[in-house]
Design an enzyme around this catalytic site. Sequence first.
Site, PDB file in Angstrom:
ATOM      1  N   GLY A 147       0.815  -1.210   0.000  1.00  0.00           N
ATOM      2  CA  GLY A 147       0.000   0.000   0.000  1.00  0.00           C
ATOM      3  C   GLY A 147       0.841   1.248   0.000  1.00  0.00           C
ATOM      4  O   GLY A 147       1.251   1.754  -1.048  1.00  0.00           O
ATOM      5  N   CYS A 148       1.135   1.769   1.189  1.00  0.00           N
ATOM      6  CA  CYS A 148       1.801   3.067   1.292  1.00  0.00           C
ATOM      7  C   CYS A 148       3.260   3.034   0.852  1.00  0.00           C
ATOM      8  O   CYS A 148       3.777   4.047   0.375  1.00  0.00           O
ATOM      9  CB  CYS A 148       1.671   3.592   2.717  1.00  0.00           C
ATOM     10  SG  CYS A 148      -0.053   3.929   3.172  1.00  0.00           S
ATOM     11  N   ILE A 149       3.940   1.902   0.983  1.00  0.00           N
ATOM     12  CA  ILE A 149       5.312   1.803   0.488  1.00  0.00           C
ATOM     13  C   ILE A 149       5.326   1.833  -1.035  1.00  0.00           C
ATOM     14  O   ILE A 149       6.116   2.556  -1.656  1.00  0.00           O
ATOM     15  CB  ILE A 149       6.005   0.532   1.026  1.00  0.00           C
ATOM     16  CG1 ILE A 149       6.151   0.599   2.542  1.00  0.00           C
ATOM     17  CG2 ILE A 149       7.365   0.333   0.350  1.00  0.00           C
ATOM     18  CD1 ILE A 149       6.906   1.800   3.059  1.00  0.00           C
TER      19      ILE A 149
END
Length: 210
Positions: A147-149
Amino acid sequence: MSDDYARRSYGEIGVGFGRKPGIVVVDFMLAFTDPQYPLGGAPLVLRAFENTRKLLEVARRHDVPVATCNTAYMNEREMPYWKITAVRETFRHDHPSAAIDPRIYDPSYDLAVCKKGPSIFFQTGVADYFAKERVDTVIVTGCNTSGCIRATAIDSFSHRYRTIVPEDCVGDIEEQPHRDNLRDIGRRYVDVSDLQTVLAQIEEWRKGNA
């Protein structure tokens, strides 16, 4: 890498380490690092957390810029349309799990931002900070890989940074999405590395600038 991707030249060219590194620490907030919370305590995330702590000890000693973040909102009305119940219920400014884990955050050194989307670069000022610091290489750490990575790595690439993702400094809820997403961004946008290699690169950079 599968033969089909390799035949089409995916991943043939390395990114490499540039003239000055900066580190982003994505969402090592208590929601993910403290097992008492619904999203907390995933083994890969905790491994990444401990390895990132080691990386940051060296980075701060060598004056490498660090930007860290949490994700939090005033209320559900402010949020994007998250499909995760735990995010909607706990990623709020007044919830204790929304704080950055103090074990990884140095308020006297790190730039801290509160992001509203998956990427640490989205409308936060981190890119402006790195521009002032003349960073050309971004080392991505934190959670979650799928997701955020991934979003942060793609934004870093889009900002024209050389982007390095040490595999053991990022983590996810499950191992398969972790591996799949690293393989995918490694084919296209980033160099997937590891803690020891990145530490050696920082040491070499510091020697060259001593």
